[in-house]
Design an enzyme around this catalytic site. Structure first.
Site, PDB file in Angstrom:
ATOM      1  N   GLU A  31     -32.777 -64.135 -21.278  1.00 10.22           N
ATOM      2  CA  GLU A  31     -33.316 -64.833 -20.107  1.00 10.22           C
ATOM      3  C   GLU A  31     -34.782 -64.482 -19.869  1.00 10.22           C
ATOM      4  O   GLU A  31     -35.600 -65.354 -19.539  1.00 10.22           O
ATOM      5  CB  GLU A  31     -32.449 -64.513 -18.890  1.00 10.22           C
ATOM      6  CG  GLU A  31     -31.076 -65.168 -18.985  1.00 10.22           C
ATOM      7  CD  GLU A  31     -30.071 -64.669 -17.951  1.00 10.22           C
ATOM      8  OE1 GLU A  31     -29.034 -65.334 -17.772  1.00 10.22           O
ATOM      9  OE2 GLU A  31     -30.310 -63.614 -17.333  1.00 10.22           O
ATOM     10  N   PHE A  59     -22.629 -55.002  -5.394  1.00  6.94           N
ATOM     11  CA  PHE A  59     -21.566 -55.993  -5.263  1.00  6.94           C
ATOM     12  C   PHE A  59     -20.227 -55.354  -4.914  1.00  6.94           C
ATOM     13  O   PHE A  59     -19.516 -55.810  -4.016  1.00  6.94           O
ATOM     14  CB  PHE A  59     -21.436 -56.795  -6.561  1.00  6.94           C
ATOM     15  CG  PHE A  59     -22.587 -57.721  -6.808  1.00  6.94           C
ATOM     16  CD1 PHE A  59     -22.768 -58.861  -6.049  1.00  6.94           C
ATOM     17  CD2 PHE A  59     -23.509 -57.449  -7.816  1.00  6.94           C
ATOM     18  CE1 PHE A  59     -23.830 -59.724  -6.269  1.00  6.94           C
ATOM     19  CE2 PHE A  59     -24.575 -58.299  -8.051  1.00  6.94           C
ATOM     20  CZ  PHE A  59     -24.746 -59.435  -7.278  1.00  6.94           C
ATOM     21  N   VAL A 104     -27.401 -39.896  -2.091  1.00  5.33           N
ATOM     22  CA  VAL A 104     -26.325 -38.923  -2.278  1.00  5.33           C
ATOM     23  C   VAL A 104     -26.619 -38.085  -3.514  1.00  5.33           C
ATOM     24  O   VAL A 104     -27.009 -38.602  -4.558  1.00  5.33           O
ATOM     25  CB  VAL A 104     -24.972 -39.640  -2.421  1.00  5.33           C
ATOM     26  CG1 VAL A 104     -23.879 -38.667  -2.861  1.00  5.33           C
ATOM     27  CG2 VAL A 104     -24.588 -40.311  -1.105  1.00  5.33           C
TER      28      VAL A 104
END
Length: 431
Positions: A178, A21, A86
């Protein structure tokens, strides 16, 4: 007299590590800026992580919550995308190195490398209790859950069958709650009538939270409602006692042993090694403590955002490691880069704006806390769904997810119940 041409200055080089994000929003806010942007990620897709648990519990398909990075950035002519991992940063030469030996130079570097699950010093638990951070994690957990039912159908020993039909979730935050609620729906609703020997409704879903209550970041009223809603679905909730052992046969907590063949870890995260790359101090979760403007200490040309960083949030502690925070940080970094390119080098502290907390409990209940308004139950579930659909990328995905949720809500049927890519240890074994 011969005129000597003045060399044309090279464009500013921005390297962003991580297409989550924070990294993606940074890129999007710099799409029309006259700089060269290189985005590096070890996967070729951007993942909508808040709905990852729905892939793990057979609600959504992988393609509904992930998008190819190259496709998302295809119109950004100043952006080059690299698939690579990386493994180091040389701050002296201002270069980033990858595992395959490539070295990329930067003028400005943004580290948005995210986090993985952490086991609080018990990394040996991971094979028995996988966490949930990637699509690979989700499909593996989905495979283990569905395979457990298949094995139970063929198991003649009642005790072993009960072990196969016991599912333990460690961690009572939003992800754990959840998963537990959706697993209860899956066993008691979706799989009803699919088997001939076992009754899926007899499956035990056990949620273990080491703290005093589930959803500790929510207020006590919403937390208590969430626990009641889980128990109404048949979830067994244990709070106040952390897990002390985790192994192939189950877990141990509060001096008790619980035999279970499927364990899911939702208790903690560990940041990427970005702090080590910069030889900077990190907290217990591996996050680098950044300056107020999100730069790394001693390196104004390096920004660290998202789950990779710990960011002070005034008297409220630190900025939470959630998607809206990472997006705000990405936008802030892009704003600073634009200002610097225009000659403005003034320090611009980051200000976090909390949008609220949301968590769903099964297919018809949720809790939402926006400070000024708190909702629970069915209205909160609708609000939770609308908020998540809004932030999905693309009309097709929004429609697909919305239709899936509506179909499940009214029929209980889940179409993503596919067992794929059996684990290496199982390849030569029968179900």
């Amino acid at each position: 007299m011969t005129q000597v041409e003045t060399p044309v200055a090279s464009r500013h080089r921005l390297v962003i590590v991580g297409a989550g994000f924070g990294g993606l929003v940074t890129v999007q806010n710099l799409r029309n800026v006259d700089i060269d942007v290189t985005l590096i990620d070890q996967r070729n897709h951007h993942l909508f992580q808040p709905l990852l648990y729905q892939v793990a519990t057979s609600t959504l398909a992988t393609s509904e919550i992930a998008w190819p990075i190259r496709h998302l950035l295809r119109k950004f002519k100043n952006v080059k995308t690299l698939l690579g991992t990386v493994d180091g940063v040389d701050t002296a030469s201002k270069t980033v190195s990858t595992l395959d030996g490539e070295v990329i130079a930067y003028d400005t570097l943004v580290l948005a490398t995210g986090a993985r699950h952490a086991y609080f010093g018990h990394d040996d638990w991971e094979p028995y209790a996988p966490g949930l951070k990637t699509l690979e994690d989700a499909t593996m957990i989905r495979r283990r859950i569905l395979t457990a039912f298949e094995k139970a159908e063929r198991e003649p020993d009642p005790a072993k069958r009960q072990e196969l039909l016991t599912f333990v979730i460690i961690g009572g935050g939003p992800t754990g709650v959840e998963i537990a609620g959706t697993l209860a729906d899956l066993s008691r609703d979706t799989l009803k009538g699919d088997f001939r020997v076992i009754d899926p409704a007899t499956a035990r879903v056990v949620l273990i939270e080491g703290g005093p209550r589930v959803l500790g970041a929510f207020n006590e009223d919403l937390s208590a409602y969430a626990q009641r809603a889980l128990e109404k679905l048949g979830v067994i909730v244990h709070v106040g006692n952390p897990v002390t052992q985790c192994h192939a046969d189950g877990v141990e907590f509060a001096g008790h042993s619980l035999r279970a063949k499927t364990i899911i870890w939702a208790a903690g995260v560990q940041a990427s090694p970005a702090a080590k790359w910069l030889n900077a101090q990190a907290d217990r979760a591996g996050r680098l403590a950044v300056n107020p403007d999100l730069t790394a200490p001693g390196h104004p040309e390096i920004f660290v955002i998202g789950d990779t960083a710990t960011v002070a949030n005034g008297d409220k502690g630190t900025v939470p490691g959630i998607a809206p925070a990472a997006k705000q940080q990405g936008a802030h970094v892009a704003k600073i880069i634009k200002a610097r390119l225009a000659g403005d080098t003034a320090t611009k502290p980051f200000r976090y704006r909390h949008s609220g907390d949301l968590a769903t409990i099964g297919k018809r209940a949720a809790v939402t806390d926006f400070g000024f308004i708190k909702l629970k139950g069915y209205p909160a579930w609708w609000l939770w769904g609308l908020a998540h659909i809004y932030f999905l990328i693309g009309v097709r995905n929004r429609l697909a997810v919305a239709l899936s949720w509506l179909w499940i809500s009214f029929t209980g049927a889940r179409s993503a119940r596919l067992i794929t890519q059996r684990e290496a240890a199982e390849e030569d074994k029968p179900l």
